[in-house]
Design a protein around this motif. Structure first.
Motif, mmCIF file in Angstrom:
data_model
loop_
_atom_site.group_PDB
_atom_site.id
_atom_site.type_symbol
_atom_site.label_atom_id
_atom_site.label_comp_id
_atom_site.label_asym_id
_atom_site.label_seq_id
_atom_site.Cartn_x
_atom_site.Cartn_y
_atom_site.Cartn_z
ATOM 1 N N ASN A 36 6.194 1.636 11.490
ATOM 2 C CA ASN A 36 6.186 2.228 10.146
ATOM 3 C C ASN A 36 4.913 3.001 9.857
ATOM 4 N N ALA A 85 -5.140 -0.393 1.750
ATOM 5 C CA ALA A 85 -4.120 -1.435 1.541
ATOM 6 C C ALA A 85 -2.990 -0.901 0.676
ATOM 7 N N GLU A 86 -3.385 -0.144 -0.338
ATOM 8 C CA GLU A 86 -2.386 0.421 -1.239
ATOM 9 C C GLU A 86 -1.425 1.344 -0.490
ATOM 10 N N GLY A 91 -0.379 0.835 2.339
ATOM 11 C CA GLY A 91 0.497 0.075 3.230
ATOM 12 C C GLY A 91 -0.155 -0.413 4.504
ATOM 13 N N ALA A 95 -1.927 -7.120 -2.444
ATOM 14 C CA ALA A 95 -1.060 -7.181 -1.258
ATOM 15 C C ALA A 95 -1.711 -6.408 -0.118
ATOM 16 N N ASN A 96 -1.405 -6.766 1.098
ATOM 17 C CA ASN A 96 -1.861 -6.073 2.314
ATOM 18 C C ASN A 96 -3.371 -6.192 2.563
HETATM 19 C C1 LIG Z 1 1.655 -3.037 0.918
HETATM 20 O O1 LIG Z 1 2.181 -2.340 2.014
HETATM 21 C C2 LIG Z 1 3.519 -1.957 1.906
HETATM 22 C C3 LIG Z 1 3.935 -1.315 3.208
HETATM 23 O O2 LIG Z 1 3.535 -2.086 4.310
HETATM 24 C C4 LIG Z 1 3.660 -0.986 0.761
HETATM 25 O O3 LIG Z 1 5.015 -0.616 0.601
HETATM 26 C C5 LIG Z 1 3.167 -1.650 -0.514
HETATM 27 O O4 LIG Z 1 3.174 -0.720 -1.570
HETATM 28 C C6 LIG Z 1 1.748 -2.190 -0.341
HETATM 29 N N1 LIG Z 1 1.423 -2.999 -1.508
HETATM 30 C C7 LIG Z 1 0.448 -2.723 -2.361
HETATM 31 C C8 LIG Z 1 0.329 -3.635 -3.529
HETATM 32 O O5 LIG Z 1 -0.345 -1.828 -2.211
#
Ligand SMILES: *[C@@H]1O[C@H](CO)[C@@H](O)[C@H](O)[C@H]1NC(C)=O
Ligand SMILES: *[C@@H]1O[C@H](CO)[C@@H](O)[C@H](O)[C@H]1NC(C)=O
Ligand SMILES: *[C@@H]1O[C@H](CO)[C@@H](O)[C@H](O)[C@H]1NC(C)=O
Length: 465
Positions: A18, A46-47, A49, A65-66
């Motif tokens: 991906n 991270a944002e 992905g 996340a991430n």
């Molecule tokens: C974390 O990564 C995913 C893809 O791996 C992405 O779709 C998602 O928006 C990301 N989350 C944040 C909170 O940035």
């Protein structure tokens, strides 16, 4: 030294379906202001992905996340620790700045934090784990032992620097050091040096570099072989494999410099989008018809150690400038309420970036740290600088040369100098001058600037497979 295209090739051939990269951050230095410059890059990655595994002393306050934090233990954080009494008297042989001792402070921090990180259970787990990373991002500063960990993990390395590059960084990145126009970090010089300044610059650059080569590098090699056994290449060979270095400098502040193409200036990257100020500050700004002057010496200085004579001089100067209100970051053990002038308001913490960009802020009394300096240039606020240590001298030289402010040395820190300095920089001509430079400072190669992600990082990570 690998060049960028080769690095991109290595990196872009990753097998991720991906396009998301596994990114490892290795930051063993416990300096908060350094990490404040790095953090926005990782949050933005991270944002987008990418998966960040962050080994540092500075976990996110609110997890996202991430982005997974692994927190080193065992070093005190470098906040509110600098004792201003150390800078009261400055030894100036032949009347010239002599900053070689700064090396020993860096060497000491570097080796201590290196020993702690190398021997931490976190690094043991990391090396045992089968997970592999597409890229490792670490800091080039006072010690390179994390580069040995990166070497064992066999991934391309990007280095970050929260200041101008150090004397020992030039050779490894293949960048030239041109003595007459490139002041070294610890000196208050600019690209306009007298013959004597150039000689002092030459002396400092080569002395500090030699000390690094004969003290820091062998000591680091010893720590590494103590931990991993013999057999690794010397650390000064390992660091030459750094693919890219992103540094907290910008030519609109410190002037143009001839770096090799693998060294890229991102100064001011941490300046994120403007956030609203809290109501109590807005009320205070409303009650300040002529504006306010903001005072902060950064997160490392312990304001309680400001010698009382100098504190009284500062207070006297503040009461001489009655027409302004002063806001100061002062993390005091005891309340100043009985001593401080009526127009001084102190706070444990202030939202510096948002405050500086408020139109009521007329001047900034600072130590010349790069975060505050770049935020003030971004916002167009003239500065009165009192540099204490490290790169603050270099930054203050740039501020004065470019017409962003005036310098008051700590040895001259009295009501007379402070008031006079403030009157100079409060002149409208001065503010106009800084604002012109703000435009140059905000001009970036991509419109990404307001979004804290660096365009360069973005380009690397979205390089087509
Ligand atoms: C974390 O990564 C995913 C893809 O791996 C992405 O779709 C998602 O928006 C990301 N989350 C944040 C909170 O940035
Ligand atoms: C992201 O990194 C964390 C921490 O290293 C790891 O536990 C997790 O499995 C990774 N996630 C993905 C989707 O690769
Ligand atoms: C540097 O990288 C090259 C290419 O990946 C590798 O062959 C070499 O062993 C590395 N050298 C050191 C000292 O890590």
């Amino acid at each position: 030294m690998l060049l960028l295209p080769l690095f991109l090739l290595t990196f872009s051939s990753r097998p991720e379906p991906n396009g998301a990269a596994q990114i490892l951050g290795l930051f063993q230095h416990p300096g908060k202001s350094h990490f404040d410059f790095f953090r926005p890059m990782f949050l933005a990655l991270a944002e987008r992905g990418h998966n960040i595994s962050m080994y540092s002393y500075f976990p996110l306050e609110r997890p996202v996340a991430n982005y997974t934090d692994f927190v080193f233990q065992g070093m005190p954080l470098l906040t509110d620790i600098v004792d201003l009494k150390n800078f009261e008297s400055e030894w100036k042989p032949l009347g010239l700045p002599f900053k070689v001792p700064t090396f020993f402070m860096l060497n000491d921090w570097g080796l201590r934090s290196c020993r702690v990180a190398l021997n931490s259970p976190l690094i043991a787990h990391l090396l045992e784990s089968p997970v592999r990373y597409d890229v490792i991002i670490l800091e080039h500063f006072s010690n390179d032992c994390m580069a040995a960990v990166a070497h064992l993990l066999k991934a391309p390395v990007i280095a970050l620097s929260s200041c101008a590059i150090m004397p020992w960084h030039y050779k490894r990145m293949g960048s030239p050091f041109i003595n007459p126009i490139m002041p070294m970090n610890f000196l208050p010089y600019t690209d306009e040096m007298s013959l004597i300044d150039r000689l002092n610059n030459f002396f400092h650059f080569h002395t500090v570099n030699t000390l690094y080569n004969v003290i820091t590098q062998p000591a680091t090699d010893a720590l590494i072989s103590e931990r991993f056994g013999p057999g690794l290449p010397p650390i000064n060979e390992i660091v030459k494999n750094t693919s890219l270095m992103l540094i907290n400098q910008y030519y609109a502040l410190t002037g143009p410099r001839p770096y090799a193409p693998n060294v890229i200036e991102l100064g001011g990257l941490q300046v994120g989008p403007l956030k609203p100020l809290p109501q109590h500050l807005l009320d205070l700004l409303d009650r300040s018809p002529n504006g306010i002057i903001y005072i902060s010496w950064g997160s490392m200085v312990n304001t309680n150690t400001l010698p009382s004579a100098k504190r009284n001089e500062l207070f006297q100067s503040i009461s001489q400038l009655k027409e302004y209100n002063f806001l100061m970051r002062w993390k005091g053990e005891k309340s100043l309420d009985n001593e401080k002038p009526f127009n001084l308001y102190t706070f444990d913490w202030l939202p510096q970036r948002d405050l500086l960009c408020h139109t009521k802020v007329k001047a900034f009394i600072t130590h010349g740290g790069l975060l505050g300096t770049t935020e003030a240039v971004h916002c167009g606020v003239p500065m009165l600088v009192t540099p204490f240590y490290g790169d603050q001298f270099l930054n203050s030289g740039a501020i004065k040369q470019r017409g962003f402010g005036e310098i008051v040395d700590f040895s001259n820190f009295d009501a007379d100098h402070i008031t006079r300095g403030l009157r100079v920089i409060l002149d409208k001509k001065f503010a106009d001058n800084v604002r012109r430079s703000t435009e140059a400072f905000r001009q970036r190669p991509t419109p990404h600037f307001e979004d804290p992600l660096t365009c360069h990082m973005d380009n690397i990570l979205s390089f087509p497979n």
